[in-house]
Scaffold this motif. Structure first.
Motif, short mmCIF file in Angstrom:
data_model
loop_
_atom_site.label_atom_id
_atom_site.label_comp_id
_atom_site.label_asym_id
_atom_site.label_seq_id
_atom_site.Cartn_x
_atom_site.Cartn_y
_atom_site.Cartn_z
N ILE A 10 1.05 -1.31 0.19
CA ILE A 10 0.09 -0.11 -0.04
C ILE A 10 0.75 1.15 0.01
O ILE A 10 1.80 1.39 0.77
CB ILE A 10 -0.88 -0.20 1.36
N ALA A 11 0.78 2.11 -1.09
CA ALA A 11 1.50 3.21 -1.25
C ALA A 11 1.08 4.60 -0.19
O ALA A 11 -0.37 4.56 -0.15
CB ALA A 11 1.50 3.73 -2.42
N ILE A 58 0.66 -7.19 5.28
CA ILE A 58 0.60 -5.89 4.63
C ILE A 58 1.75 -5.06 4.77
O ILE A 58 2.37 -5.09 5.58
CB ILE A 58 -0.62 -5.10 5.58
N GLN A 59 2.05 -4.55 3.64
CA GLN A 59 3.38 -3.71 3.47
C GLN A 59 2.96 -2.37 2.97
O GLN A 59 2.36 -2.07 2.16
CB GLN A 59 4.14 -4.24 2.11
N LEU A 60 3.29 -1.65 4.05
CA LEU A 60 3.26 -0.05 3.96
C LEU A 60 4.60 0.73 3.10
O LEU A 60 5.54 0.22 3.66
CB LEU A 60 3.06 0.58 5.08
N LEU A 61 4.19 1.37 2.06
CA LEU A 61 5.54 1.95 1.23
C LEU A 61 5.34 3.38 1.20
O LEU A 61 4.29 4.03 0.76
CB LEU A 61 5.40 1.42 -0.02
N GLU A 62 6.31 4.03 1.64
CA GLU A 62 6.36 5.52 1.53
C GLU A 62 7.74 5.64 0.36
O GLU A 62 8.82 5.17 0.89
CB GLU A 62 6.83 6.10 2.84
N PRO A 63 7.55 6.68 -0.47
CA PRO A 63 8.65 6.94 -1.41
C PRO A 63 9.74 7.53 -0.79
O PRO A 63 9.37 8.49 0.13
CB PRO A 63 8.03 7.62 -2.45
N LEU A 64 11.11 7.32 -1.13
CA LEU A 64 12.00 8.08 -0.84
C LEU A 64 12.22 9.37 -1.63
O LEU A 64 13.02 10.35 -1.24
CB LEU A 64 13.41 7.18 -1.06
N GLY A 65 11.34 9.55 -2.66
CA GLY A 65 11.27 10.73 -3.36
C GLY A 65 10.36 10.65 -4.49
O GLY A 65 10.00 9.66 -4.79
N PRO A 66 10.01 11.88 -5.24
CA PRO A 66 8.97 11.90 -6.08
C PRO A 66 9.42 11.00 -7.24
O PRO A 66 8.52 10.39 -8.11
CB PRO A 66 8.94 13.25 -6.68
N LYS A 76 0.09 10.38 -9.37
CA LYS A 76 -0.77 9.99 -10.38
C LYS A 76 -2.02 9.56 -9.63
O LYS A 76 -3.18 10.01 -10.14
CB LYS A 76 -0.23 8.98 -11.23
N ARG A 77 -2.20 8.64 -8.96
CA ARG A 77 -3.41 8.03 -8.29
C ARG A 77 -3.69 8.32 -6.94
O ARG A 77 -4.75 7.96 -6.41
CB ARG A 77 -3.19 6.65 -8.33
N GLY A 78 -2.55 8.81 -6.21
CA GLY A 78 -2.82 8.83 -4.60
C GLY A 78 -2.71 7.82 -3.91
O GLY A 78 -2.39 6.74 -4.42
N GLU A 79 -3.02 7.74 -2.51
CA GLU A 79 -2.65 6.64 -1.87
C GLU A 79 -3.51 5.35 -2.32
O GLU A 79 -4.76 5.66 -2.66
CB GLU A 79 -2.83 7.15 -0.12
N GLY A 80 -3.22 4.17 -1.82
CA GLY A 80 -4.11 3.00 -2.23
C GLY A 80 -3.24 1.83 -2.48
O GLY A 80 -1.76 1.86 -2.08
N VAL A 81 -3.77 0.71 -2.98
CA VAL A 81 -3.09 -0.59 -3.30
C VAL A 81 -2.17 -0.39 -4.49
O VAL A 81 -2.48 0.23 -5.45
CB VAL A 81 -4.11 -1.53 -3.44
N HIS A 82 -0.77 -0.73 -4.02
CA HIS A 82 0.15 -0.28 -5.18
C HIS A 82 0.60 -1.65 -6.06
O HIS A 82 0.59 -1.78 -7.24
CB HIS A 82 1.37 0.10 -4.53
#
Ligand code: MC0
Length: 145
Positions: A10-11, A58-66, A76-82
């Motif tokens: 999940i992003a 459940i894997q939670l994912l935060e990006p290290l950058g754009p 593009k899509r906002g938070e949700g299932v990645h």
């Protein structure tokens, strides 16, 4: 070929905030945290259940950058299932078999994944719009007696 669902990724924008939500709401526990520079993420695994072939999470994912896969997804899509990750016994064998069936492989060779796993991604456009990950868990440590 698939033994089980290993995890659902999940992003999110804020890893700590989202961990707190999942702990509070579903009483899940974080069992691993990692920064994976190659994949451009900071991530946490929350344990759901144990099965024959390994756990599910459940894997939670935060990006290290754009300019990373998860950063672009959020923009593009906002938070949700990645992505959805299937546990397989042998990721190289699974890649060969699935690639031979016409699905584009995003990774020709397995890469380093969460908790010591070997992972590879399949193109979402070839899997009904679902970014798909194959995961081979590391060999189990011998039980202590
Ligand atoms: C992009 N698309 C997706 C998607 N990301 N569809 C479903 N789910 C996703 N997560 C769609 C876009 O909407 C677009 O469709 C098309 O795929 C091409 O995407 P793009 O906008 O050009 O975006 P890119 O350049 O980021 O490429 C997307 C792609 C990339 C999936 C190829 O993100 C990639 O290689 N991902 C694999 C690695 C990854 O995701 N790593 C982060 C998790 P339209 O119709 O608009 O053309 S690492 C991880 O999870 C590790 C730590 C672990 O599990 O252990």
């Amino acid at each position: 070929m698939f033994m089980r669902i290993d995890h659902v990724g999940i992003a999110c924008h804020d890893l700590e905030e989202k961990i707190a939500f999942f702990e509070r709401t579903f009483e899940l526990t974080v069992v691993a945290r990692e920064v994976n520079e190659e994949q451009g993420v900071k991530e946490a695994m929350l344990h759901i259940a144990d099965g024959e072939g390994g756990g599910s999470y459940i894997q939670l994912l935060e990006p290290l950058g754009p300019d990373t896969p998860v950063g672009r997804f959020l923009a593009k899509r906002g938070e949700g299932v990645h992505h959805v990750a299937f546990g397989v016994p042998d990721v190289e064998e699974a890649l060969e078999t699935i690639g031979g069936r016409g699905v584009r492989l995003l990774d020709a060779q397995p890469r380093h994944g969460s908790m010591g796993s070997s992972i590879a991604f399949l193109h979402p456009k070839d899997v009904g719009g679902m970014l798909t990950e194959l995961v081979q868990a590391p060999p189990r440590r011998p039980e202590r007696s």
